[in-house]
Design a protein around this motif. Structure first.
Motif, PDB file in Angstrom:
ATOM      1  N   GLU A   5      23.960 -39.043  32.021  1.00  0.00           N
ATOM      2  CA  GLU A   5      23.195 -39.586  30.908  1.00  0.00           C
ATOM      3  C   GLU A   5      23.806 -39.193  29.569  1.00  0.00           C
ATOM      4  OE1 GLU A   5      19.286 -38.122  31.585  1.00  0.00           O
ATOM      5  OE2 GLU A   5      18.673 -39.860  32.769  1.00  0.00           O
ATOM      6  N   GLY A   6      24.342 -37.962  29.509  1.00  0.00           N
ATOM      7  CA  GLY A   6      24.988 -37.529  28.279  1.00  0.00           C
ATOM      8  C   GLY A   6      26.207 -38.358  27.940  1.00  0.00           C
ATOM      9  N   VAL A   7      27.024 -38.663  28.941  1.00  0.00           N
ATOM     10  CA  VAL A   7      28.212 -39.499  28.723  1.00  0.00           C
ATOM     11  C   VAL A   7      27.803 -40.907  28.306  1.00  0.00           C
ATOM     12  CG1 VAL A   7      30.207 -40.557  29.843  1.00  0.00           C
ATOM     13  CG2 VAL A   7      29.651 -38.155  30.302  1.00  0.00           C
ATOM     14  N   VAL A  12      27.343 -45.044  23.914  1.00  0.00           N
ATOM     15  CA  VAL A  12      26.556 -45.977  23.110  1.00  0.00           C
ATOM     16  C   VAL A  12      26.422 -45.485  21.676  1.00  0.00           C
ATOM     17  CG1 VAL A  12      24.270 -47.019  22.809  1.00  0.00           C
ATOM     18  CG2 VAL A  12      25.268 -46.831  25.088  1.00  0.00           C
ATOM     19  N   ALA A  13      26.240 -44.178  21.521  1.00  0.00           N
ATOM     20  CA  ALA A  13      25.940 -43.621  20.206  1.00  0.00           C
ATOM     21  C   ALA A  13      27.091 -43.780  19.224  1.00  0.00           C
ATOM     22  CB  ALA A  13      25.567 -42.146  20.341  1.00  0.00           C
ATOM     23  N   VAL A  14      28.326 -43.576  19.684  1.00  0.00           N
ATOM     24  CA  VAL A  14      29.470 -43.620  18.764  1.00  0.00           C
ATOM     25  C   VAL A  14      29.581 -44.982  18.065  1.00  0.00           C
ATOM     26  CG1 VAL A  14      31.983 -43.529  18.602  1.00  0.00           C
ATOM     27  CG2 VAL A  14      30.759 -41.795  19.917  1.00  0.00           C
ATOM     28  N   PRO A  15      29.691 -46.099  18.797  1.00  0.00           N
ATOM     29  CA  PRO A  15      29.785 -47.388  18.089  1.00  0.00           C
ATOM     30  C   PRO A  15      28.502 -47.747  17.333  1.00  0.00           C
ATOM     31  CG  PRO A  15      29.616 -47.741  20.454  1.00  0.00           C
ATOM     32  CD  PRO A  15      29.813 -46.281  20.258  1.00  0.00           C
ATOM     33  N   LEU A 237      33.804 -51.805  21.052  1.00  0.00           N
ATOM     34  CA  LEU A 237      33.046 -52.822  21.783  1.00  0.00           C
ATOM     35  C   LEU A 237      32.902 -52.445  23.259  1.00  0.00           C
ATOM     36  CD1 LEU A 237      34.551 -56.093  20.254  1.00  0.00           C
ATOM     37  CD2 LEU A 237      32.211 -55.270  19.977  1.00  0.00           C
ATOM     38  N   VAL A 238      33.991 -51.996  23.873  1.00  0.00           N
ATOM     39  CA  VAL A 238      33.955 -51.608  25.283  1.00  0.00           C
ATOM     40  C   VAL A 238      33.054 -50.393  25.474  1.00  0.00           C
ATOM     41  CG1 VAL A 238      35.334 -50.728  27.193  1.00  0.00           C
ATOM     42  CG2 VAL A 238      36.204 -52.602  25.797  1.00  0.00           C
ATOM     43  N   SER A 239      33.138 -49.435  24.584  1.00  0.00           N
ATOM     44  CA  SER A 239      32.318 -48.229  24.677  1.00  0.00           C
ATOM     45  C   SER A 239      30.838 -48.571  24.648  1.00  0.00           C
ATOM     46  CB  SER A 239      32.670 -47.284  23.526  1.00  0.00           C
ATOM     47  OG  SER A 239      31.799 -46.166  23.510  1.00  0.00           O
ATOM     48  N   PHE A 244      25.919 -48.799  27.489  1.00  0.00           N
ATOM     49  CA  PHE A 244      24.590 -49.406  27.573  1.00  0.00           C
ATOM     50  C   PHE A 244      24.263 -49.801  29.006  1.00  0.00           C
ATOM     51  CE2 PHE A 244      21.066 -52.197  26.796  1.00  0.00           C
ATOM     52  CZ  PHE A 244      20.477 -51.669  25.671  1.00  0.00           C
ATOM     53  N   ASN A 245      25.252 -50.270  29.751  1.00  0.00           N
ATOM     54  CA  ASN A 245      25.016 -50.604  31.163  1.00  0.00           C
ATOM     55  C   ASN A 245      24.640 -49.365  31.963  1.00  0.00           C
ATOM     56  OD1 ASN A 245      25.387 -53.416  32.244  1.00  0.00           O
ATOM     57  ND2 ASN A 245      27.146 -53.329  30.896  1.00  0.00           N
TER      58      ASN A 245
END
Length: 263
Positions: A5-7, A12-15, A237-239, A244-245
């Motif tokens: 969950e952290g990863v 998601v958080a960075v972008p 975008l990939v991150s 999110f998935n």
């Protein structure tokens, strides 16, 4: 919070932080020669600072996709709940059959036509992406809500003269949490893909817009000269889509436990 969950949250958080906070950061963007190494991440094909473009390009890249999904669920979710809870077959058919006609239409083609008609309009592209998602969202919500909407609990609530909003959002709505959570990850990813595809093909925003997908499209010819002009926006975008998935998968498990605990 477990490591997975952290990863996922970090991806998601960075972008997301870059998209939300980036435009307000006091960063002095530089200009220079095309595809040069000046600045932190160099310059793009127009000599603009790549980092400066990244900080302001996420508003459209992620904002349009997230806004489209929210709008799709507002419209499609309302249609699906209404169709599932109605006692009139003609109303159910009248709401769902027109949506079935829209399902076979190629999503990217529809959005491209709208983008060409309203060139460089972020609002028009957002609405177009939302509308191509409304039929599948409505069918998903209707199918998930049918059992609960026709069950004895709903009949008891109706006999108690509870309002439609209380019944649908307070009880029936909980029965669709699991399917919606499972769908949310792929829905957001699809919306990001559609928005990025339209911009990448040059049919959406202006070719000089700082949007991440536009940056990838505009600078792909200079990949070997200045790779960060392409890799940086592409990685963001990939991150976001990957993270999110992964978060959506965790949300599915938690929503299932929530639904089971309320039964």
């Amino acid at each position: 919070m477990n490591p997975r969950e952290g990863v996922s949250l970090g991806l998601v958080a960075v972008p997301l932080v870059v998209a939300v906070v980036g435009p307000f950061l006091p960063y002095g963007a530089r200009t220079g020669l095309p595809y040069s190494s000046e600045g932190v991440l160099g310059t793009d094909g127009l000599g603009r600072d790549v980092l400066g473009l990244l900080l302001v390009g996420g508003r459209t890249a992620l904002g349009m996709a997230i806004g489209a999904v929210v709008l799709a669920y507002l419209v499609g979710g309302l249609i699906g709940l209404t169709a599932a809870s109605t006692r009139h077959r003609w109303l159910d058919e009248g709401m769902m059959r027109p949506l079935d006609v829209l399902l076979p239409l190629p999503s990217l083609l529809v959005i491209s036509v709208v983008a060409v008609g309203w060139r460089a309009s972020a609002a028009a592209i957002t609405v177009a992406v939302a509308m191509v998602n409304v039929p599948t969202v409505a069918r998903l919500v209707r199918a998930a809500a049918l059992d609960a909407a026709s069950g004895p609990v709903v009949e008891a609530l109706r006999m108690q003269r509870e309002s439609w909003v209380t019944i649908q959002l307070g009880y029936v709505g909980r029965s669709v949490l699991g399917p919606v959570a499972a769908d949310l990850g792929t829905r957001i990813t699809l919306a990001v893909f559609l928005v990025a595809s339209v911009n990448f093909l040059g049919l959406g925003l202006s070719p000089t817009a700082p949007d991440w997908a536009v940056s990838v499209s505009r600078n792909r010819e200079g990949l070997l000269l200045q790779p960060w002009s392409v890799l940086a926006p592409a990685l963001l975008l990939v991150s976001f889509t990957l993270g999110f998935n992964l978060l959506a998968d965790r949300l599915v498990h938690r929503s299932r436990r929530l639904v089971e605990s309320t039964r």
